[in-house]
Enzyme design. Sequence first.
Site, mmCIF file in Angstrom:
data_model
loop_
_atom_site.group_PDB
_atom_site.id
_atom_site.type_symbol
_atom_site.label_atom_id
_atom_site.label_comp_id
_atom_site.label_asym_id
_atom_site.label_seq_id
_atom_site.Cartn_x
_atom_site.Cartn_y
_atom_site.Cartn_z
ATOM 1 C CE LYS A 187 -1.836 2.876 2.614
ATOM 2 N NZ LYS A 187 -1.757 4.127 1.827
ATOM 3 C CD GLU A 247 10.837 12.773 10.284
ATOM 4 O OE1 GLU A 247 9.687 12.377 10.563
ATOM 5 O OE2 GLU A 247 11.668 12.095 9.678
ATOM 6 C CB CYS A 305 13.612 8.774 6.915
ATOM 7 S SG CYS A 305 14.677 7.750 5.891
ATOM 8 C CD GLU A 338 13.223 0.476 6.544
ATOM 9 O OE1 GLU A 338 13.625 -0.654 6.274
ATOM 10 O OE2 GLU A 338 13.233 1.420 5.735
HETATM 11 P P1 NAD Z 1 2.731 8.454 7.477
HETATM 12 O O1 NAD Z 1 3.105 7.685 8.675
HETATM 13 O O2 NAD Z 1 1.683 9.496 7.599
HETATM 14 O O3 NAD Z 1 2.198 7.488 6.325
HETATM 15 C C1 NAD Z 1 2.975 6.418 5.838
HETATM 16 C C2 NAD Z 1 2.062 5.371 5.238
HETATM 17 O O4 NAD Z 1 1.225 4.829 6.264
HETATM 18 C C3 NAD Z 1 1.118 5.885 4.164
HETATM 19 O O5 NAD Z 1 0.991 4.909 3.153
HETATM 20 C C4 NAD Z 1 -0.204 6.047 4.910
HETATM 21 O O6 NAD Z 1 -1.321 5.967 4.079
HETATM 22 C C5 NAD Z 1 -0.135 4.884 5.867
HETATM 23 N N1 NAD Z 1 -0.939 5.017 7.088
HETATM 24 C C6 NAD Z 1 -1.290 6.154 7.745
HETATM 25 N N2 NAD Z 1 -2.022 5.847 8.851
HETATM 26 C C7 NAD Z 1 -2.108 4.494 8.901
HETATM 27 C C8 NAD Z 1 -2.711 3.570 9.804
HETATM 28 N N3 NAD Z 1 -3.374 3.984 10.886
HETATM 29 N N4 NAD Z 1 -2.583 2.247 9.554
HETATM 30 C C9 NAD Z 1 -1.900 1.811 8.478
HETATM 31 N N5 NAD Z 1 -1.325 2.640 7.566
HETATM 32 C C10 NAD Z 1 -1.414 3.968 7.782
HETATM 33 O O7 NAD Z 1 4.078 9.053 6.882
HETATM 34 P P2 NAD Z 1 4.251 10.049 5.667
HETATM 35 O O8 NAD Z 1 3.809 11.407 6.080
HETATM 36 O O9 NAD Z 1 3.648 9.432 4.452
HETATM 37 O O10 NAD Z 1 5.845 10.015 5.458
HETATM 38 C C11 NAD Z 1 6.739 10.757 6.214
HETATM 39 C C12 NAD Z 1 7.396 9.913 7.285
HETATM 40 O O11 NAD Z 1 8.022 8.760 6.725
HETATM 41 C C13 NAD Z 1 8.494 10.656 8.000
HETATM 42 O O12 NAD Z 1 8.354 10.496 9.386
HETATM 43 C C14 NAD Z 1 9.773 9.976 7.512
HETATM 44 O O13 NAD Z 1 10.862 10.074 8.380
HETATM 45 C C15 NAD Z 1 9.306 8.592 7.334
HETATM 46 N N6 NAD Z 1 10.232 7.842 6.457
HETATM 47 C C16 NAD Z 1 11.072 6.922 7.046
HETATM 48 C C17 NAD Z 1 11.987 6.214 6.253
HETATM 49 C C18 NAD Z 1 12.922 5.209 6.878
HETATM 50 O O14 NAD Z 1 13.468 4.374 6.149
HETATM 51 N N7 NAD Z 1 13.143 5.265 8.170
HETATM 52 C C19 NAD Z 1 12.040 6.440 4.886
HETATM 53 C C20 NAD Z 1 11.184 7.385 4.336
HETATM 54 C C21 NAD Z 1 10.269 8.079 5.136
#
Ligand code: NAD
Length: 489
Positions: free
Chosen positions: A178, A389, A287, A253
């Site tokens: 997803k 962040e 990230c 992650e």
């Molecule tokens: P997010 O947590 O809002 O969403 C990530 C994913 O989770 C999306 O596909 C979203 O639709 C889904 N999601 C949201 N709520 C959910 C729930 N309750 N249950 C299941 N799925 C759900 O993050 P974002 O705003 O899309 O991305 C930014 C974040 O991603 C930042 O914190 C960044 O640091 C992190 N990130 C981490 C890495 C890593 O490898 N550590 C890499 C890239 C991004």
Amino acid sequence: MAELLIPPAQQLIDGEWAAARDKGELPVTDPATGQTIQAVARAGRADVDDAVSAARRAFPAWAATSPSERGALLRRWAELIGRHVEELAAHEARDVGKPLSGGRMNVYIAQGIIDYFAGAADKLTGVTLPTRTPDYLGYTVQEPYGVCAVVIPWNVPSVLTAANVAPALAAGNTVVLKPSEVAPLAPLALAELARQAGFPPGVLNVLTGYGADAGAALTSHPGVNHISFVGSTATGRAIMRAAAENLVPVKLELGGKSPNVLFADADMDVAIPAIVGSITENAGQNCYAGSRLLVEASVKDEVVERVAAAMRAVRLGPWDADLDMGPLVSEAQYRRVLGFLEEAPRAGARLVTGGGPAGEWAGGRPGGWFVEPTVFDDVDPGARLYREEVFGPVLAVQAFSGTRQAIEMMNDTDFGLLACVWTNDVSRALRLAQEVRSGQVSVNQFADAGVIGFPFNMQKDSGFSRGGGHGAMREYTQEKAVAIRLLDR
Ligand code: NAD
């Protein structure tokens, strides 16, 4: 060569493109203009059921294929990606708002990752174990979990698709992916290429939809055997709670607040452009972004001036202008980052450059979520800007004196993703690498460029995973231990 088409408002389930069961759709927008690029399906619970069922049906036959066959399919997928780099790069760049060359770089990285796991597929082994007497044999085998749910964010969708899907498939699992509702196009295009490469129906399924419905339904689904989540720390916590109900292993992650630790003896001509790049690449929406600059007090003023000059020279524009930095991905992200910019001076930080919307684009093009590359100096270690962040092009600077204080400040964060050390003193570099509490550390370069199969590891609130490199194959397998008594018959 077959064309790379993503049918509008459809998702890929059981090898077929199909609309959401209730015909729901959601728009994907270009963050430089606010205009809709195309609609994708809005998956609901029924679609999640379909995708998980398809993956469950496909699993036994897929797990039984020879690892060399799985590797060959992955290699074919990587080859097809190589033939469609420009289309994939445009999807990645337009969707996220990054410059086209950034999108292209991400596609090449994704291709390299898939190729790496194509080679790794038939090199996953167990061990033979020592026995008390020669009458026993002990060994381990690595077995796939079954259906892996992979949920990823929007910032580097092609790389994160490859990094999570390829090792899972190589190890014999089937996958339901997803992607983020904000940037699903590159993952859908990659899945179409996997279909063309010949992966059997149901082996890789992609559902597009919102986190609260499709994401939550997938990660709490009883038919899922393993969850990989990349995203924010808050969502990671929610997913872990949901996984507890089904007792499913979770790989997380999450976010970061990575320090660049710059000593006075560093090569500044190498360090300063890399430090600026670390917080402006992808508009700071990485990230591992180098969002804290810890600099030795004796050179701080000079360094801050040089960093600020380089930040002012960063050219902003939409994806197809292919300049240095694009907009933030969405209005929500834009408002969030502006909130940090407004609050920081009130918390005592000194604004050096930037600090608000980027006029030319934000004012000139309705719906463009551009923010100025920004530097704040003297940021209080208790301030939100120092601790949380931001996920934008905003650098927080603080001075340190001496190696011991550098180590303390480097580790003064809830996150533990990456730390970068800049010094020509080998023993000091090794001391910091030894004492840092993060999953990755680099010296005299930002992050892992140049190292093949570098494990993308995390500690503390950044999560726990064995991503990247050969360790990822183990992440997607469970170990079975076998003990045999050899009878004399
Ligand atoms: P997010 O947590 O809002 O969403 C990530 C994913 O989770 C999306 O596909 C979203 O639709 C889904 N999601 C949201 N709520 C959910 C729930 N309750 N249950 C299941 N799925 C759900 O993050 P974002 O705003 O899309 O991305 C930014 C974040 O991603 C930042 O914190 C960044 O640091 C992190 N990130 C981490 C890495 C890593 O490898 N550590 C890499 C890239 C991004």
